[in-house]
Design a protein around this motif. Structure first.
Motif, short mmCIF file in Angstrom:
data_model
loop_
_atom_site.label_atom_id
_atom_site.label_comp_id
_atom_site.label_asym_id
_atom_site.label_seq_id
_atom_site.Cartn_x
_atom_site.Cartn_y
_atom_site.Cartn_z
N SER A 24 3.54 -13.15 -6.12
CA SER A 24 3.42 -12.09 -5.12
C SER A 24 2.54 -12.55 -3.95
O SER A 24 1.74 -13.48 -4.09
CB SER A 24 2.79 -10.85 -5.78
N ILE A 26 0.10 -13.63 -1.17
CA ILE A 26 -0.41 -14.88 -0.62
C ILE A 26 -0.03 -16.07 -1.51
O ILE A 26 0.34 -17.14 -1.02
CB ILE A 26 -1.95 -14.78 -0.45
N ASP A 45 1.57 -17.08 -13.28
CA ASP A 45 1.23 -15.67 -13.04
C ASP A 45 1.36 -14.93 -14.35
O ASP A 45 1.92 -15.45 -15.33
CB ASP A 45 2.19 -15.07 -11.99
N ALA A 71 0.90 -17.27 -17.33
CA ALA A 71 -0.48 -17.67 -17.62
C ALA A 71 -1.45 -16.67 -17.02
O ALA A 71 -1.44 -16.41 -15.82
CB ALA A 71 -0.75 -19.07 -17.05
N ASP A 72 -2.31 -16.15 -17.88
CA ASP A 72 -3.41 -15.30 -17.44
C ASP A 72 -4.58 -16.22 -17.12
O ASP A 72 -5.05 -16.96 -18.02
CB ASP A 72 -3.77 -14.32 -18.56
N VAL A 73 -5.06 -16.20 -15.89
CA VAL A 73 -6.10 -17.17 -15.50
C VAL A 73 -7.44 -16.93 -16.18
O VAL A 73 -8.33 -17.78 -16.10
CB VAL A 73 -6.32 -17.21 -13.96
N ASN A 99 -5.55 -19.13 -6.91
CA ASN A 99 -5.33 -18.01 -5.99
C ASN A 99 -5.30 -16.63 -6.65
O ASN A 99 -5.58 -15.63 -5.99
CB ASN A 99 -4.00 -18.27 -5.26
N ALA A 151 -10.66 -17.56 -1.45
CA ALA A 151 -11.84 -16.69 -1.35
C ALA A 151 -11.41 -15.45 -0.59
O ALA A 151 -10.36 -14.86 -0.87
CB ALA A 151 -12.96 -17.45 -0.65
N TYR A 167 -15.84 -7.16 -6.17
CA TYR A 167 -14.91 -8.02 -5.43
C TYR A 167 -15.68 -8.96 -4.50
O TYR A 167 -15.46 -10.17 -4.49
CB TYR A 167 -13.93 -7.15 -4.63
N LYS A 171 -15.93 -13.04 -4.72
CA LYS A 171 -15.44 -13.93 -3.65
C LYS A 171 -16.58 -14.78 -3.08
O LYS A 171 -16.37 -15.92 -2.65
CB LYS A 171 -14.77 -13.09 -2.56
N GLY A 197 -8.42 -12.66 5.87
CA GLY A 197 -8.81 -11.29 6.23
C GLY A 197 -7.85 -10.33 5.56
O GLY A 197 -7.32 -10.61 4.49
N VAL A 199 -4.60 -8.91 4.58
CA VAL A 199 -3.22 -9.40 4.56
C VAL A 199 -2.38 -8.36 3.83
O VAL A 199 -2.75 -7.93 2.72
CB VAL A 199 -3.14 -10.76 3.84
N THR A 201 -0.28 -7.15 1.37
CA THR A 201 0.29 -7.56 0.08
C THR A 201 0.20 -6.37 -0.88
O THR A 201 -0.25 -5.29 -0.50
CB THR A 201 -0.49 -8.74 -0.54
N LEU A 208 -3.12 -2.11 0.54
CA LEU A 208 -3.15 -2.95 1.74
C LEU A 208 -1.77 -3.12 2.38
O LEU A 208 -1.63 -3.80 3.40
CB LEU A 208 -3.71 -4.34 1.40
P1 NAI Z 1 -1.05 -9.71 -4.86
O1 NAI Z 1 -1.40 -8.58 -5.75
O2 NAI Z 1 0.12 -9.55 -3.94
O3 NAI Z 1 -0.87 -11.04 -5.70
C1 NAI Z 1 -1.77 -11.40 -6.72
C2 NAI Z 1 -1.01 -12.06 -7.84
O4 NAI Z 1 -1.95 -12.47 -8.82
C3 NAI Z 1 -0.02 -11.12 -8.53
O5 NAI Z 1 1.24 -11.73 -8.64
C4 NAI Z 1 -0.65 -10.86 -9.88
O6 NAI Z 1 0.30 -10.61 -10.92
C5 NAI Z 1 -1.42 -12.14 -10.10
N1 NAI Z 1 -2.51 -11.97 -11.06
C6 NAI Z 1 -3.40 -10.94 -11.16
N2 NAI Z 1 -4.21 -11.13 -12.19
C7 NAI Z 1 -3.84 -12.31 -12.77
C8 NAI Z 1 -4.30 -13.02 -13.89
N3 NAI Z 1 -5.32 -12.58 -14.65
N4 NAI Z 1 -3.71 -14.19 -14.18
C9 NAI Z 1 -2.68 -14.65 -13.44
N5 NAI Z 1 -2.17 -14.00 -12.39
C10 NAI Z 1 -2.76 -12.84 -12.06
O7 NAI Z 1 -2.36 -10.00 -4.01
P2 NAI Z 1 -2.70 -11.01 -2.84
O8 NAI Z 1 -3.25 -10.20 -1.75
O9 NAI Z 1 -1.60 -11.93 -2.59
O10 NAI Z 1 -3.93 -11.77 -3.50
C11 NAI Z 1 -3.96 -13.17 -3.70
C12 NAI Z 1 -5.37 -13.65 -3.53
O11 NAI Z 1 -5.76 -13.44 -2.18
C13 NAI Z 1 -6.41 -12.90 -4.38
O12 NAI Z 1 -7.36 -13.82 -4.87
C14 NAI Z 1 -7.05 -11.96 -3.39
O13 NAI Z 1 -8.35 -11.60 -3.76
C15 NAI Z 1 -7.03 -12.82 -2.15
N6 NAI Z 1 -7.21 -12.12 -0.90
C16 NAI Z 1 -6.32 -11.17 -0.50
C17 NAI Z 1 -6.51 -10.53 0.70
C18 NAI Z 1 -5.57 -9.50 1.21
O14 NAI Z 1 -5.90 -8.85 2.22
N7 NAI Z 1 -4.41 -9.30 0.61
C19 NAI Z 1 -7.66 -10.84 1.56
C20 NAI Z 1 -8.51 -11.88 1.05
C21 NAI Z 1 -8.28 -12.48 -0.15
#
Ligand code: NAI
Length: 266
Positions: A24, A26, A45, A71-73, A99, A151, A167, A171, A197, A199, A201, A208
């Protein structure tokens, strides 16, 4: 004078990448960037359905060999298994994106439960540590590589929105882990971070997303914090992903790169 063409520095042909949280947002954009630049890639994921959707898209659109790993991280064995499968089936590991992350709101610090705090820190901090650890072991045996941690601007500055303590803390830890691990893993392995910043998603239950109900005033306030007059899209992260994964960033390590429309410039 170098004989390497500047654009060739960005190619990832023959490289192998791993992206956690690739189903999903980013992480999906990171995986697309790797595959489109020529790398084979493992998508890791907890969302198996999402993994298959992204893998199917990449297999249809690119020449990449694409592996999926449930995989759960937060699970050391699962992270190690994803890395092992990558090395065995794709022939090594050159690039790892730590990520996967979650974002939860819990009220302010005086009403945050320990359970809620630990849930966020477990994924966002421990998960990044475990991914760096397992990736580094594989890269050490294979001549080095590049690790990229996700981050956030909220690892650099605080938030006006209450309830993001866990959070923001997680980070901030990613920022510091990036510097420390870069010091410990160089010169073979480079470790950098991106700090996005806002994003659009699915994170945080969809709050968001561009069309998230009731979020227009907050989105407007956040848009005004940017210098580019808009919030981000996952695609905005593709360029930095290829840069940090490739030889284009060969002299960069221990750095955190904001990709935030200028949010943290002022
Ligand atoms: P998202 O929710 O669209 O994607 C996150 C993905 O991580 C999902 O596919 C989810 O199933 C997976 N995930 C969650 N927990 C997990 C685990 N324990 N093990 C494996 N996979 C797991 O969110 P997004 O926004 O793409 O987030 C990606 C990264 O970007 C995160 O680290 C988030 O903190 C960071 N981020 C996001 C921002 C935003 O505005 N969307 C801003 C800054 C950072």
């Amino acid at each position: 004078m170098s004989e390497t063409h500047a654009l060739d520095l960005f190619r990832l042909d023959g490289d192998v990448g791993l992206v956690t949280g690739a189903a999903s947002g980013i992480g999906r954009a990171f995986a697309e960037a790797l595959a489109e630049a020529g790398a084979d890639v493992t998508l890791a994921d907890v969302d198996t359905e999402g993994l298959e959707t992204v893998a199917g898209d990449l297999r249809a659109r690119t020449d990449a060999t694409v592996l999926t790993a449930e995989a759960d991280v937060t699970d050391p064995d699962a992270v190690a298994a994803a890395v092992d499968a990558t090395v065995e089936e794709l022939g090594g590991l050159d690039v790892a994106f730590a990520n996967a992350g979650i974002g939860l709101m819990h009220g302010s610090v005086d009403s945050t439960s320990l359970e809620a705090w630990e849930k966020v820190v477990d994924v966002n901090q421990k998960g990044v540590f475990l991914t760096n650890r397992e990736a580094a072991k594989a890269m050490r045996e294979d001549g080095g590589g590049s690790i990229v941690n996700t981050a956030s601007v909220l690892g650099l500055v605080g938030s006006e929105t209450p309830g993001l303590g866990a959070y923001v803390a997680s980070k901030g830890a990613v920022v510091q882990m990036t510097k420390q691990f870069a010091a410990e893993l160089g010169p073979d392995i480079r470790v950098n971070a991106v700090a996005p910043g806002w994003v659009h998603t699915d994170i945080g239950g969809g709050m968001l997303r561009e069309d998230a109900p009731g979020m227009e005033p907050v989105q407007e306030q956040m848009r005004q914090k940017t210098l580019l007059d808009r919030l981000g899209k996952p695609q905005d992260l593709k360029g930095i992903a290829v840069f940090l994964a490739s030889e284009a960033s060969s002299y960069c390590t221990g750095c955190v790169y904001p990709v935030d429309g200028g949010w943290t410039a002022l």
